[in-house]
Motif scaffolding. Sequence first.
Motif: not given
Length: 215
Positions: A73-74, A199
Amino acid sequence: MDTRILKEIIALIRTEQERRSLSLKDQDYAYDHWIFWDEPFLNELCLMFLVTLRHQIEREIVGLAARTADGGREISDQQHKERLKQLRRGKDDWDWGKIKQRLTQWSCDKWNKLDVLRLLSNSYKHDLLTKPGRELLDKLQLNPELPYAPLPESCEFRNGLAKFIGLDEEKADYCDIAESFVDIANEFLAEVQSCTKLSKVKWGRVSLKPSNFEG
C-alpha cells in the motif's frame, strides 16, 4: 542503484591510469615512479570508491526494507521515516536481523561477497596505517601473520580480494575489482527487489525557497 554513474567513475580512474602509464613510458625512472607513487594513488581512488559503494548498498537495502511493512500500500513520506526508525538498532546502527527478515530473497553467496566491503571499509577508515584487519584477512582466507603493506600498496591483499570475488588474481587490478563489486551489488539488489512487495512512497512537496536551504 545507478550503475551508470558508478561505472563512469571507474572509467575515469581507468583513463587516469592509462594517462599516467603512457606519460612515464620513455623515462628511466618510470617503473619506480609507477610502483611507489602512481599505482598506490590509483589504488586508493578505487578503495575510496569501494568504501562509498558499501554505504550506497547499505542505503539501498535499508530503503527497500522500509517499504515492505505495508503490504504494497502507498505510504506517506512521514510513514516512510517511521519505518526507517523501526529498522534502527541504536543511534548509529541498523538491525540487520530485522532487515533480512523483511527482504525474503536474500542471496547468501552475493551478500557474503558484498559483506567483505564492510570489513574493508572498517580497515580503511579506522586503521591508522590502513592495513587489512584480522577479520578482513580471515574473510579472504589470507595469512594474518604476514607483514602486510597498507591497502593501496599490498599486492597480496589485492590478489586475495580479486580471488574472493572470482577474478583472475594475477590479472585483475583495482578497477576490475571495483567494477565487479558494482555488478554483484546490482544483481543482489535486483533479486531482492523482484521478490519483495514494495510500497510506493508519496513524497511531500519541497519548497525551493533559498531560505529553506542551509549553506
